[in-house]
Design an enzyme around this catalytic site. Sequence first.
Site, PDB file in Angstrom:
ATOM      1  CG  HIS A  85      -3.330  -6.112   3.524  1.00  0.00           C
ATOM      2  ND1 HIS A  85      -4.627  -6.394   5.076  1.00  0.00           N
ATOM      3  CD2 HIS A  85      -4.048  -7.850   3.159  1.00  0.00           C
ATOM      4  CE1 HIS A  85      -5.040  -7.753   5.205  1.00  0.00           C
ATOM      5  NE2 HIS A  85      -4.692  -8.282   3.961  1.00  0.00           N
ATOM      6  CG  HIS A 124      -1.627 -12.455   2.935  1.00  0.00           C
ATOM      7  ND1 HIS A 124      -2.078 -12.887   4.102  1.00  0.00           N
ATOM      8  CD2 HIS A 124      -2.777 -11.542   3.256  1.00  0.00           C
ATOM      9  CE1 HIS A 124      -3.002 -12.572   4.643  1.00  0.00           C
ATOM     10  NE2 HIS A 124      -3.357 -11.488   3.450  1.00  0.00           N
ATOM     11  CD  GLU A 181     -10.868 -11.148   2.253  1.00  0.00           C
ATOM     12  OE1 GLU A 181     -10.973 -11.316   3.599  1.00  0.00           O
ATOM     13  OE2 GLU A 181     -10.902 -10.900   1.380  1.00  0.00           O
ATOM     14  CG  ASP A 219      -5.204  -9.827   0.141  1.00  0.00           C
ATOM     15  OD1 ASP A 219      -4.553 -10.230   0.821  1.00  0.00           O
ATOM     16  OD2 ASP A 219      -6.290  -9.099   0.518  1.00  0.00           O
TER      17      ASP A 219
HETATM   18 ZN   LIG Z   1      -5.265 -10.412   3.925  1.00  0.00          ZN
END
Ligand SMILES: [Zn+2]
Length: 424
Positions: A55, A57, A211, A307
């Site tokens: 995961h 971005h 989240e 992330d």
């Molecule tokens: Zn994320």
Amino acid sequence: MLIKNANIRGREGKWDILIENGKFSKIEARLEAANGEEIIDASGKMVIPPYVDSHVHLDYVCTYGEPRYNMSGTLFEGISIWSERKKTLTKEDVKRRARHVLDWEIAHGTQFIRTHVNSDEPGHVSAEALLELKDEVKHLVDLQIVAFPQHGVYNFPNGDKLLEETVKMGVDAVGAIPHYEDTREDLVASLYHCFDLAEKYDKLVDVHCDETDDPQSRAIEQVAHQAWKREMFGKVTASHTTAMGSYNNAYAFKLMGVLERSQINIISNATINIHLQGRYDSYPKRRGITRVDELLANHINVSMGCDDIMEPFYPLGVGDMLDVLNMGIHVSHLTGYQQIQDSLDLITKNGARTLNRENDYGIEEGKTANLLIVPADDTYDLIRRHVKPEFSIRNGIVIMKRQPENVTIYNNDSAVKVNYTVEK
Ligand SMILES: [Zn+2]
């Protein structure tokens, strides 16, 4: 290529590994090299499959301080900074930053990455950039791309259509952010839309799910239920699920059964969530981490991801999965001796399973020859000393080599040891 004297994780003894045509062709106690065969002597070092960052971005990375620094450290200041930075995105800008971070990930031994990409940009600049990059770097790293509606599906103008447009561009998975929708009804509708698109275009699902520290945030039950009802076993992932850390135990107990039955994957992004969650607590302050230990005990597949790396939502990071694992095992109380040994699965084979790559992952005859050689005695030693890989080999070819560090202490007062190398 012949790798001699390998300490393969999960096998007793030392092994020789023969690689032919990019595959592991033989793994035996002793193998002879053919004439001219490239030989690497592992000298008893560990051989493990490459790391998986399940995961990240890549469209956001390396934008920290642009146009300004996040002074509060909160998600909401991060979102407002990103909405300013987003206006200046170009395909070249996204590709340059993402490529730069891919080098960091490769240097740290990662060869499999799932990245999210914003679906709500005009012109889909970031999706175009990452789809091009995926093809350009495939000899170095596998990139899987998730269409991600960062600002919601139904509380952003045309969010549903923009998501479908991005899916049609050829991404691998469909995302959603149900806890960010305005209403419970839109939360559910956004998940139906996500799963409908996944079925229509034959994609995986990866949802940014709950989240938040709000114990009432329960999108996870709908994600798991849809996975089960539509028989998408193993193809559905819920990322973050930090609200689970605040659920009451009666609800969490029921939920574990639903999750197990749905064969859903859960991703914990420990460095990010220990940073972002608990921001509305005074003291005692919650950790804001999903129930990793309970999930594992209930046979639910859990992996980990970086992330965010140097962006408005998170200031630090070097693309090193051992950083994430180190934080993860601390905040999840996975620091029993056997738990430390087992935890490497969270950034290796469990990640491969999340990415639906487990069939061709691992050090086994017949599989693609992807591996790391790590100068550690065993998994405990690797994790405790944060030992970086010396070689990363992909399709039987060396793609990364590192000189191990060598530190000398100048102890001028000692009659016994003058200058010496620091030992483990
Ligand atoms: Zn994320």
